[in-house]
Design a protein around this motif. Structure first.
Motif, PDB file in Angstrom:
ATOM      1  N   ALA A 147     -11.525   1.125   5.282  1.00 22.71           N
ATOM      2  CA  ALA A 147     -12.066   1.110   6.641  1.00 22.71           C
ATOM      3  C   ALA A 147     -12.558  -0.288   6.978  1.00 22.71           C
ATOM      4  CB  ALA A 147     -13.201   2.112   6.742  1.00 22.71           C
TER       5      ALA A 147
ATOM      6  N   PHE B 102       5.803   7.831  -6.743  1.00 26.59           N
ATOM      7  CA  PHE B 102       5.782   9.281  -6.950  1.00 26.59           C
ATOM      8  C   PHE B 102       6.997   9.961  -6.324  1.00 26.59           C
ATOM      9  CE2 PHE B 102       1.125   8.691  -7.691  1.00 26.59           C
ATOM     10  CZ  PHE B 102       1.162   9.116  -8.996  1.00 26.59           C
TER      11      PHE B 102
ATOM     12  N   GLU C 105      -1.940  12.346  -4.264  1.00 23.21           N
ATOM     13  CA  GLU C 105      -2.094  10.940  -3.938  1.00 23.21           C
ATOM     14  C   GLU C 105      -1.272  10.571  -2.704  1.00 23.21           C
ATOM     15  OE1 GLU C 105      -4.769   9.689  -5.054  1.00 23.21           O
ATOM     16  OE2 GLU C 105      -3.895   7.878  -5.898  1.00 23.21           O
ATOM     17  N   ILE C 106      -0.078  11.120  -2.641  1.00 27.82           N
ATOM     18  CA  ILE C 106       0.789  10.796  -1.505  1.00 27.82           C
ATOM     19  C   ILE C 106       0.104  11.193  -0.199  1.00 27.82           C
ATOM     20  CG2 ILE C 106       2.921  11.454  -0.325  1.00 27.82           C
ATOM     21  CD1 ILE C 106       4.285  11.486  -3.036  1.00 27.82           C
TER      22      ILE C 106
ATOM     23  N   ARG D 199      -3.010  11.517   0.458  1.00 22.11           N
ATOM     24  CA  ARG D 199      -4.139  10.632   0.768  1.00 22.11           C
ATOM     25  C   ARG D 199      -3.638   9.274   1.269  1.00 22.11           C
ATOM     26  NH1 ARG D 199      -6.948   6.602  -1.865  1.00 22.11           N
ATOM     27  NH2 ARG D 199      -5.607   6.785  -3.674  1.00 22.11           N
ATOM     28  N   ILE D 200      -2.641   8.739   0.575  1.00 19.36           N
ATOM     29  CA  ILE D 200      -2.166   7.406   0.945  1.00 19.36           C
ATOM     30  C   ILE D 200      -1.500   7.434   2.318  1.00 19.36           C
ATOM     31  CG2 ILE D 200      -0.622   5.536   0.282  1.00 19.36           C
ATOM     32  CD1 ILE D 200      -1.085   6.364  -2.626  1.00 19.36           C
ATOM     33  N   VAL D 201      -0.760   8.488   2.557  1.00 20.68           N
ATOM     34  CA  VAL D 201      -0.121   8.594   3.868  1.00 20.68           C
ATOM     35  C   VAL D 201      -1.185   8.684   4.950  1.00 20.68           C
ATOM     36  CG1 VAL D 201       1.236  10.122   5.338  1.00 20.68           C
ATOM     37  CG2 VAL D 201       2.049   9.546   3.056  1.00 20.68           C
TER      38      VAL D 201
ATOM     39  N   ARG E 145      -4.006   7.486   4.890  1.00 19.52           N
ATOM     40  CA  ARG E 145      -4.663   6.191   5.031  1.00 19.52           C
ATOM     41  C   ARG E 145      -3.756   5.164   5.720  1.00 19.52           C
ATOM     42  NH1 ARG E 145      -5.508   3.371  -0.305  1.00 19.52           N
ATOM     43  NH2 ARG E 145      -3.411   2.754   0.246  1.00 19.52           N
ATOM     44  N   ASN E 146      -2.465   5.250   5.408  1.00 14.90           N
ATOM     45  CA  ASN E 146      -1.571   4.199   5.898  1.00 14.90           C
ATOM     46  C   ASN E 146      -0.987   4.459   7.270  1.00 14.90           C
ATOM     47  OD1 ASN E 146      -2.074   2.938   3.531  1.00 14.90           O
ATOM     48  ND2 ASN E 146      -0.066   3.286   2.630  1.00 14.90           N
ATOM     49  N   MET E 147      -0.872   5.719   7.650  1.00 12.90           N
ATOM     50  CA  MET E 147      -0.227   6.001   8.935  1.00 12.90           C
ATOM     51  C   MET E 147      -1.271   5.905  10.043  1.00 12.90           C
ATOM     52  SD  MET E 147       3.048   7.607   8.334  1.00 12.90           S
ATOM     53  CE  MET E 147       3.104   9.108   9.224  1.00 12.90           C
TER      54      MET E 147
ATOM     55  N   ASN F 272       0.815  -1.213   0.000  1.00 11.32           N
ATOM     56  CA  ASN F 272       0.000   0.000   0.000  1.00 11.32           C
ATOM     57  C   ASN F 272       0.856   1.273   0.000  1.00 11.32           C
ATOM     58  OD1 ASN F 272       0.834  -0.470   2.580  1.00 11.32           O
ATOM     59  ND2 ASN F 272      -1.018   0.316   3.546  1.00 11.32           N
ATOM     60  N   TRP F 273       2.162   1.105   0.042  1.00 11.13           N
ATOM     61  CA  TRP F 273       3.040   2.278  -0.106  1.00 11.13           C
ATOM     62  C   TRP F 273       3.568   2.404  -1.528  1.00 11.13           C
ATOM     63  CZ3 TRP F 273       3.241   5.990   3.406  1.00 11.13           C
ATOM     64  CH2 TRP F 273       2.875   5.686   4.736  1.00 11.13           C
TER      65      TRP F 273
ATOM     66  N   THR G 140     -10.804   8.620   2.248  1.00  9.02           N
ATOM     67  CA  THR G 140     -11.481   8.461   0.956  1.00  9.02           C
ATOM     68  C   THR G 140     -12.072   9.770   0.462  1.00  9.02           C
ATOM     69  OG1 THR G 140     -13.543   7.919   2.057  1.00  9.02           O
ATOM     70  CG2 THR G 140     -12.144   6.081   1.409  1.00  9.02           C
TER      71      THR G 140
ATOM     72  N   ALA H 135      -6.512  -1.844   3.062  1.00  8.96           N
ATOM     73  CA  ALA H 135      -6.357  -0.548   3.721  1.00  8.96           C
ATOM     74  C   ALA H 135      -7.616   0.299   3.634  1.00  8.96           C
ATOM     75  CB  ALA H 135      -5.154   0.218   3.164  1.00  8.96           C
TER      76      ALA H 135
ATOM     77  N   VAL I 282       3.129   5.750  -3.300  1.00  8.61           N
ATOM     78  CA  VAL I 282       3.933   6.797  -2.668  1.00  8.61           C
ATOM     79  C   VAL I 282       5.372   6.675  -3.137  1.00  8.61           C
ATOM     80  CG1 VAL I 282       4.830   7.642  -0.481  1.00  8.61           C
ATOM     81  CG2 VAL I 282       2.446   6.973  -0.665  1.00  8.61           C
TER      82      VAL I 282
ATOM     83  N   GLY J 107       0.797  13.486  -8.154  1.00  8.19           N
ATOM     84  CA  GLY J 107       1.412  12.509  -7.264  1.00  8.19           C
ATOM     85  C   GLY J 107       1.362  12.981  -5.820  1.00  8.19           C
TER      86      GLY J 107
ATOM     87  N   PRO K  91      -7.805   4.458   7.682  1.00  8.03           N
ATOM     88  CA  PRO K  91      -9.107   4.459   7.000  1.00  8.03           C
ATOM     89  C   PRO K  91     -10.283   4.665   7.948  1.00  8.03           C
ATOM     90  CG  PRO K  91      -8.186   2.251   7.084  1.00  8.03           C
ATOM     91  CD  PRO K  91      -7.117   3.169   7.557  1.00  8.03           C
TER      92      PRO K  91
END
Ligand SMILES: Nc1ncnc2c1ncn2[C@@H]1O[C@H](COP(=O)(O)OP(=O)(O)OP(=O)(O)O)[C@@H](O)[C@H]1O
Ligand SMILES: Nc1ncnc2c1ncn2[C@@H]1O[C@H](COP(=O)(O)OP(=O)(O)OP(=O)(O)O)[C@@H](O)[C@H]1O
Ligand SMILES: CC(C)C[C@H](N)C(=O)O
Ligand SMILES: [Mg+2]
Ligand SMILES: [Mg+2]
Lengths: 327, 361, 236, 385, 312
Positions: B163, A303, D176-177, D179-181, D183-185, A296-297, D296, B161, A300, D173, D192
């Motif tokens: 919810a 980019f 997106e970064i 959003r993903i961060v 979500r993931n951190m 899932n990274w 999201t 990942a 990231v 990018g 989420p």
């Protein structure tokens, strides 16, 4: 962070990355061609690819192809698939050019307008395949349109088998086919653009359209040519995709397109070899990154690598070549 | 489509019986497929009631949120501000439920959620949120039981990942303890899984659990099989969806799917048959829960409850057999875990064959 | 008569740049077109080569009405323009740029010979043949533009200010080359600010003022015309 | 068909044009009065009850959303559009990752202002604070603004040297970064699961809140619209100054501007930072009104939507981009019947508007002229171009 | 027509003995592009107040020399010093602030801005208002009497309002932004008048005739208040009469105290206006001296001028 895994199977990860990146590369070619000539991010190119996968799916469904057909049949369906996908994708690309871009070119609109139009078109195409056609045809052909929004499976046309294993790295038949086809196709395209008279015409239009006309180049034909070529490459990518992954969905283009465009930029947008290199590089980076961290990274990492590369080489790894150098 | 489920709307609230409720969820958009069965179930319950009781009409207004908390909130404001609404069915997703709970609570409106399963929704001291579905902890517990019964040694956990996926997988991790061999997280709309698959191989797993939805699971399981991974594949109710086996084109054969939903022949009463008759297909996931949620309000109205407060009180004390399970809410709004029925299904071709009911621990 | 412009007008938006001009170029001639800044010389050239549409009038080339013909097809008919302001292809090498000049030609031997000739004429280009066009100096680009036009072996060569930005010595050379290719059978229509040179080499010349032809005559006549002298030759 | 539309468009454009001309011809005080009346109307909108106009309200349809709630969303989008207009319309930088700043602003108030946030929990544990402790709303506003501004600078610093289209993909990018961060951190943002109980001016959402309550959204709208008006005023000041001129010069020819003493990097960075701050502030308002956010909600799609509202509305012109924003936020809510088809309709509208009216619905005068010239030029050039 | 042009090659009466102070020194500058040596260890200086011609065959390195001086290229070795300060390595905008300004061989205006705005961009470089300044307008300057808001109305609310504004400005000063904005506009207008194109001040640059565009470029460059103005072939595409006018303009610029460096291929113009000429060939300096000396230099004739008859 799992470096042990990465270095333990570095060969395998590299091979995986290359086969992943080969698909990006083929799609990236379409972006690069159009960008090189028209300075336009053809955002709808991802949907050109999507249409290709639906064409392959349609063909195989129409012929009732089952999982693992005999090899003779498989080859026939692959060849037919290539033709159908190339026609569908090439046709879509051409239609996009005609319907949306040409009127704008007539008005000499600035690039941003093309971009927004392309985004709009992209939405329209996704919705047509994901929503309109399912509503219209979902009853009749549920296997093609019924669940286009979620996922549509395709038969396995060639079973994945390990061909050989060297240095703890196994390479499968499909990986090999995908990789080799991508390289061959890109080489053909490169030859066409850099070594033929038509190709020179394309580059001339890219660099100075008006003067190209003064040299006897038919600009409209060149533009059609690049859209069709890009479409055919996307069609080829669609076939390879269908063979390797065996599924599609109406929104499949979005992420792939984004990655392919990133690949094109990484390699140097407007540069065909750059597209190949960028695609492969991105594939490897993603697999390495997903191995070290979690999948899932992946984006990231992709980019961040893009930003780092651009910081040191502001026009991508190989730089631009089709495009106009700065005057 | 915002047509009301039966009855002419105007005279309903005025009579001695009947009233107006709202239902919200992702009725359009990418995730609609998961939620529409529940909407249909609810509509069915209302329709059955309205057809049977001409003098006691219930109106149910649909609010489409596309599953997005940001769209669910103005809807909540609308419903909360319109005093003719006496109850709410929803939310269907955990996120939108979380976002709108305070609004409904402030308005004294009761929420009955058919499919919002995240564990912590009922752990915040809410006073008006109830769900007729087991939470993710319950299902994860059932999955863990199943895995133990299968003698799983090395379980590989993957989630998307989201919810829902991350939540249920985290619960499962807690339950499984040492048998978790390794794990990976993928992202939505990912379609190529080289790295994950090589991790599965490296972990030498005998079971792979995937928490998430069909869109990613189908290609994942297919690519796993293509790459020669033979570990058994298990997924939760997010994959209880005919698109999953179809999308995996045979790759999903033999996978186990768990779902807090009863096999068609086990559902209470005539629900399955009625649903089949009304919509031409099997109820799918949460169809029964949607029906039950609506039935609670039907019962409340039949009982002559006419204000928000009365209905809230009624729901709190609800105690009755529903079509999906026996429904009685605990203090926090959850149904009694022991009443939650979770079934496992095996994929054969494109069908879900019921295997067994999974008992908790 | 190789080329004939009949009452041609061209507008940019609301501004009309050419108000109905007529001129002819006969086979084998060098015809010069002179005039002040903004007189419409470039516009005339563009009308002839097809990069600008006419708002009125008619252009005949080699007996054919080409008024509505696409620019690239005019090239095929033997009409080639070396545009104002060089307009070389910046990303292509010098050699590729020259090859572009021969885009519509198929006679490989002839192309090779002409390439050799052009490189002979401009040794500087030979020296830089692998360099990207965009990195050449202004004057080098000008040489390249003229060389490229020569590569198409046109029946009628349109040259728009070929001497602009060139060093005095090279200017001399360019005019010599024009005379030479003309003697080898190419008809030339030449636009020049350097009226002195242009008029002394041209068989005939036209003077353009604010979109109208105000004078025409042989090169020598105009060269000695006092009003021309004052306005364009800078010698009282 | 197309011709008909085109003709209609021309007539409508003509009418608009004359409206614009007449407006400019009005005496100053009349313009002032009209402006005041307009502002008053804007403030009155949530109460809209003028007979004949009530059909405009989104709650006039069954299953419709709260009217003030939709107006609030419109106001937030207008704020976004104004910020993005600084980046795209004024400085000419294509930013496809604007949602990133919006998300940063939203997360800033969520992380520091909500008792549910791991960050606040960490503070509570570390400094022995009561479990109800969290950073107050006003300070969160400041944090959001500063964090967005800083992230704009951090993103801009390495990337603004890149040419236009490269910048586009890099910013995309970035969006997106973020959003993903987020979500993931999970340890920081709850991933989420999202963060709830985000405070408003009166503290965390609770039934006791008097003004900025949970059910009545009108005060929120008035707050947002006040912010919008202030920002419009501020951006106008920039536009009509040396700064605005420098942006324009950079947009037209960066190298020439540099040689004339404009430091392109500095001004581009400023544009980026201002845009980021506005976007962040919009995100802040968004989060504190909705009181719940999860990753999201900060999808790339939204980034693209933002760019679309600027371009479709008419980049460079604040009225234009605001109209674009309002339309894009309002129409899908009012026409819920087409819910399923809204993206299709949206896509079609984008294509149509761009083909028929590439300068946007209400373009800036300069852009309109520029595009008209370009179009005229193209029209006169022969068919092959 | 003025006297000089009748006999342009004849020695011009030197206006004054050229002051010896060096404004700009180019010190052994070399610039390579891959294999191409564009500049090969050239050194020369520009003296304050002079008009220096820079000539040479095509590709000799003249434009490159400009690009090195204005920071577009960084030399491979060597240094450029401006008023004793090292310029090499600085960014173009910094060099512009130091006082070097230029025009381009291919015109590069801001096409969509009006002529006036184009020049204002130039004048802006001497101003200080930045983003916070424009936004908050807090930095206040005590205005001069004539800069205060005027009270014009004869009575009523309007008059009171004007008086309030005036009083306010008197007590709290005016924001620097406003004063600068006014100054920029006045100055730009004056420059447009100076180069003779004020009649088209509000037209977009792209719509101006070619000759106007060239002059606008000069006005814009002057807007930055340069000490040194570099003109790259300003007369390209001009006919003799127009060149004549340009010549006068260049002189007037010098008379305002701006040193001028001129690249030009038209020898008549170069001979007519310059005090001194530097000749480049293949990136090296081959001559440096007064026009009449240079024009007789056999190397220059061989490399550049060709037979003398041609210069006429
Ligand atoms: N693209 C354009 N848009 C608008 N007007 C133009 C354009 N190009 C040229 N013009 C106008 O048309 C007229 C003729 O221009 P043209 O370029 O033909 O002149 P020219 O004789 O070639 O001048 P020069 O010696 O400067 O090259 C001029 O008034 C010019 O301003
Ligand atoms: N970026 C570059 N890469 C490679 N070579 C270059 C580059 N820029 C300039 N050159 C070369 O440097 C040399 C000097 O160029 P320059 O432009 O300075 O010439 P110039 O004296 O201005 O000539 P002209 O009078 O023709 O304008 C030329 O030979 C040119 O090809
Ligand atoms: C419809 C379901 C898959 C929703 C999911 N259980 C959630 O809580 O979000
Ligand atoms: Mg011209
Ligand atoms: Mg030069």
């Amino acid at each position: 962070m799992n470096f042990a895994d990465l270095f333990g199977h570095i060969g395998q990860h590299t091979v995986d990355g290359l086969s992943k990146g080969a698909i990006y590369a083929l799609i990236a070619l379409g972006y690069t061609l159009v960008y090189g000539v028209l300075r336009l991010i053809n955002f709808a190119h991802s949907e050109v690819f999507m249409v290709g996968t639906f064409a392959v799916l349609g063909l195989w469904t129409a012929f009732g192809v089952q999982n693992n057909p005999p090899i003779g049949q498989a080859i026939i369906f692959l060849v037919l698939g290539l033709i159908v996908a190339a026609i569908a994708s090439g046709g879509t690309a051409l239609a996009i050019e005609r319907i949306a871009y040409r009127p704008l070119r007539r008005k000499n609109a600035p690039p941003l307008i093309f971009l927004i139009t392309a985004i709009g078109l992209s939405l329209v195409l996704v919705e047509i395949f994901g929503l309109v056609l399912p509503k219209l045809l979902g009853e009749a052909v549920p296997s093609i349109f019924g669940r286009a929004r979620i996922i549509l499976g395709m038969p396995t046309i060639i079973e994945q088998k390990t061909l050989f294993t060297v240095l703890n790295t196994s390479i499968t038949n499909i990986q090999l086919i995908v990789f080799v086809s991508a390289v061959v196709m890109m080489a053909m395209l490169d030859w066409f653009i850099n070594r033929t008279r038509y190709g020179r015409g394309v580059r001339a239009v890219a660099q100075n359209p008006e003067t190209a006309a003064l040299m006897g180049v038919n600009q409209e034909r060149v533009i059609m040519l690049i859209f069709v070529l890009g479409g055919i490459m996307a069609g080829a990518a669609a076939l390879l995709w269908s063979m390797r992954f065996g599924f599609t969905q109406s929104s499949i283009g979005f992420v792939l397109g984004l990655k392919a465009f990133t690949a094109a930029v990484l390699g140097g947008i407007g540069n065909l070899r750059g597209a190949l290199l960028g695609g492969l590089f991105l594939g490897i980076v993603e697999v390495y990154g997903a191995t070290i961290f979690a999948s899932n990274w992946e984006d990231v990492i992709a980019f961040v690598v893009l930003v780092i590369v651009l910081m040191f080489r502001p026009t991508g790894i190989l730089g631009e070549s089709l495009g106009r150098a700065r005057a | 489509g915002c047509q009301d489920a039966g009855g002419s709307g105007d005279n309903t609230a005025s009579g001695d019986c009947g009233g107006k409720i709202a239902i919200f969820g992702a009725f359009t958009g990418d995730n609609a497929g998961l939620v529409l069965p529940s909407l249909n179930g609810a509509k069915l319950a209302i329709k059955q009631h309205n057809d049977a009781n001409a003098d006691c009409q219930i109106e149910m207004v649909e609010f489409d949120t596309q599953g997005d908390p940001a769209q669910a909130t103005p809807v909540a404001n609308q419903v909360a501000g319109d005093t003719s609404f006496l109850g709410v069915i929803g939310g269907h997703f955990s996120g939108e439920s979380d976002a709108t709970m305070p609004v409904y609570e402030a308005a004294g409106l009761v929420m009955v959620a058919p499919s919002a399963t995240r564990t912590d929704l009922t752990a915040k001291g809410n006073k008006s949120f109830f769900r007729v579905v087991g939470n993710d902890g319950t299902q994860a517990g059932a999955v863990a039981t199943y895995l133990k019964s299968q003698n799983a040694q090395r379980v590989f956990l993957i989630d998307d990942a989201s919810a829902y996926g991350a939540g249920i997988t985290a619960e499962l991790t807690k339950n499984l303890g040492a048998t978790v061999a390794a794990s990976d997280k993928i992202q939505e709309r990912q379609s190529q899984f080289e790295a994950t698959i090589s991790k599965i191989k490296a972990a030498n797993a005998d079971f792979v659990f995937y928490g998430g939805y069909t869109r990613e699971a189908a290609p994942l399981v297919r690519q796993m099989r293509g790459a020669g991974v033979t570990a058994k594949f298990i997924g939760p109710d997010g994959l209880y969806d005919p698109a999953f086996p179809a999308g995996a084109s045979g790759g999903a054969e033999g996978s186990i799917i768990t779902c807090p939903c009863l096999p068609a022949d086990k559902a209470g009463g005539t629900f399955t048959a009625d649903y089949q008759a009304a919509y031409g297909q099997a109820p799918g996931s949460y169809g029964a829960e949607g029906f039950d949620a609506a039935q609670i309000f039907v019962d409340a109205f039949k009982d002559g409850k006419k204000t928000r407060a009365e209905i809230l009180e009624y729901v709190k004390n609800y105690d009755k057999q529903g079509v999906s399970k026996y429904i009685k809410f605990a203090e926090n709004g959850d149904v009694d875990p022991s009443r939650v029925v979770i079934w496992s299904y095996e994929i054969k071709g494109t069908a879900f064959e019921p295997l067994q009911e999974l008992k908790l621990s | 008569m190789l080329l004939e412009l009949n009452d041609v007008s061209v507008s940019y938006g609301r501004i009309e740049a050419l108000h109905g001009i007529s001129l002819t170029v006969n086979e084998g001639e060098v015809v010069a077109l002179i005039g002040a800044n903004g007189a419409g010389k470039t516009t005339t050239m563009r009308a002839i080569s097809g990069t600008r549409a006419l708002s009125g009038g008619r252009i005949t080339f080699d007996g054919e009405d080409i008024s509505k013909l696409r620019a690239d097809l005019r090239v095929v008919r033997g009409l080639c323009q070396s545009p104002e302001g060089r307009q070389i292809f910046p990303g292509m090498t010098v050699l590729e740029n020259l090859d572009m000049g021969a885009y519509t030609r198929r006679d490989h031997a002839g192309i090779a010979a002409d390439l050799e000739k052009v490189l002979e004429l401009f040794p500087r280009l030979r020296e830089r043949r692998k360099q990207a066009g965009g990195t050449l100096s202004g004057g080098e680009q000008q040489m390249l533009a003229v060389g490229r036009a020569l590569m198409s072996r046109p029946k009628l060569l349109l040259l728009d200010e070929p001497s602009m930005g060139l060093a005095p010595m090279i200017i001399q050379q360019i005019f010599d080359i024009i005379v030479e290719i003309n003697q080898q059978g190419t008809t030339v229509l030449l636009v020049e600010q350097n009226a002195q040179q242009a008029l002394s080499r041209a068989h005939r010349a036209y003077v353009l003022e604010t979109g109208r032809i105000v004078k025409e005559g042989t090169g020598q006549d105009l060269l000695h015309d006092p009003s021309i002298k004052e306005a364009y030759l800078g010698v009282a | 068909m197309i011709d008909k539309i085109r003709d209609l468009d021309r007539r409508r454009a003509g009418a608009l044009h004359s409206v614009g001309d007449r407006w400019r011809a009005l005496p100053k005080w009349q313009r002032g009065l009209t402006f005041v009346a307009f502002v008053a109307f804007i403030y009155y909108l949530p109460l809209l009850g003028i007979p004949g106009l009530t059909w405009l309200r989104t709650d006039s349809i069954s299953g419709g959303s709260n009217w003030a709630g939709v107006l609030f969303t419109c106001a937030v989008y207008v704020l976004v559009a104004i910020g993005l207009n600084v980046v795209i319309g004024l400085a000419g930088l294509l930013d496809l990752g604007y949602i990133g700043f919006f998300a940063i602003g939203a997360y800033a108030v969520a992380l520091f202002g909500s008792v549910n946030s791991p960050v606040v929990k960490w503070f509570q544990a570390e400094f022995d604070l009561p479990p109800t402790w969290a950073v107050t709303w006003a300070i969160c506003a400041f944090i959001a603004l500063v964090m967005a501004l800083i992230s704009g600078v951090i993103l801009g610093w390495p990337t603004l040297r890149l040419r236009g289209d490269y910048l586009a993909i890099v910013t995309l990018g970035f969006g997106e970064i973020i959003r993903i961060v987020a979500r993931n951190m999970e340890g920081v943002t709850r991933g989420p699961q999202g963060i709830s109980a985000i405070p408003g001016p009166e503290g965390p959402p609770s039934p006791d809140n008097q003004i900025f309550g949970l059910i009545d959204i009108k005060p929120w709208y008035w707050l947002a619209i006040t912010v919008v008006l202030l920002m419009v005023f501020a951006v106008r000041r920039l536009e009509n100054s040396r700064v605005g001129r420098s942006w324009l010069a950079i947009r037209e020819d960066e190298d020439a501007a540099a040689v004339m003493g404009v430091y392109p990097f500095k001004f581009k960075l400023w544009a980026f930072a201002i845009g980021a701050a506005l976007g962040g502030f919009a995100g802040f308002l968004f989060a504190s009104r909705y009181a719940f956010i999860d990753p999201t909600q900060f999808n790339v799609n939204l980034s693209i939507l933002f760019v679309a509202m600027v371009v479709v509305g008419g980049s460079g012109n604040m009225v234009g981009v605001s109209v674009g924003a309002v339309l894009l936020a309002y129409l899908p809510e009012r026409f819920r019947e087409i819910a399923d088809y809204r993206w299709l309709a949206f896509g079609l509208a984008m294509v149509l508007v761009m083909i028929l009216r590439p300068q946007g619905l209400i373009p800036s005068k300069r852009r309109a002229r520029e595009l008209k010239d370009r179009a005229a030029e193209a029209e006169e050039a022969p068919a092959h171009v | 027509m003025s006297d000089e042009t009748n006999n342009p090659v004849a020695p011009k009466i030197p206006t004054q003995p050229v002051p010896a102070k060096n404004l700009l020194e180019i010190d052994d500058v070399t610039l390579r592009f891959g294999g191409v040596v564009a500049l090969n260890g050239i050194s020369f200086e520009i003296k304050e107040g002079e008009i220096l011609g820079l000539i040479g065959p095509n590709g000799a390195g003249k434009t490159t020399c400009f690009n090195v001086m204005t920071g577009v290229y960084k030399p491979t070795s060597g240094a450029v010093r401006f008023r004793g300060e090292r310029v090499t390595g600085r960014k173009p905008h910094q060099i512009s602030r130091l006082g070097i300004s230029r025009t381009f061989q291919n015109i590069r205006l801001f096409p969509e801005m009006s002529a006036l705005e184009n020049v204002m961009v130039g004048t802006d470089s001497r101003h200080k208002t930045s983003v916070p300044g424009a936004l908050f307008r807090l930095y206040r300057v005590r205005p001069k009497e004539e800069e205060l808001p005027q009270v014009t109305a004869s009575g009523g609310i309007v008059r009171t309002w004007q008086q309030v504004r005036r009083g306010f400005a008197k007590t709290f000063g005016l924001s620097r932004h406003i004063l600068e904005e006014r100054a920029a506009e006045d100055k730009a207008m004056e420059l447009l008048r100076f180069v003779g194109i004020a009649d088209r001040a509000n037209d977009e640059a792209r719509n101006l005739p070619y000759g106007y565009q060239r002059r606008l470029e000069i006005a814009r460059a002057l807007g930055t208040e340069p000490k040194l103005l570099c003109l790259d072939e300003p007369a390209a595409g001009f006919n003799p009469a127009e060149k004549e006018e340009l010549l006068g303009l260049i002189r007037r610029i010098r008379d305002k105290g701006v040193t001028v460096l001129l690249i030009e291929h038209d020898m008549r113009l170069v001979m007519g206006v310059t005090d001194r000429i530097v000749v480049l060939e293949f990136g090296s300096k081959i001559a440096d001296g007064r026009p009449e000396e240079v024009s007789r230099d056999p190397r220059v004739i061989a490399a550049y001028l060709g037979e003398p008859a041609d210069a006429a």
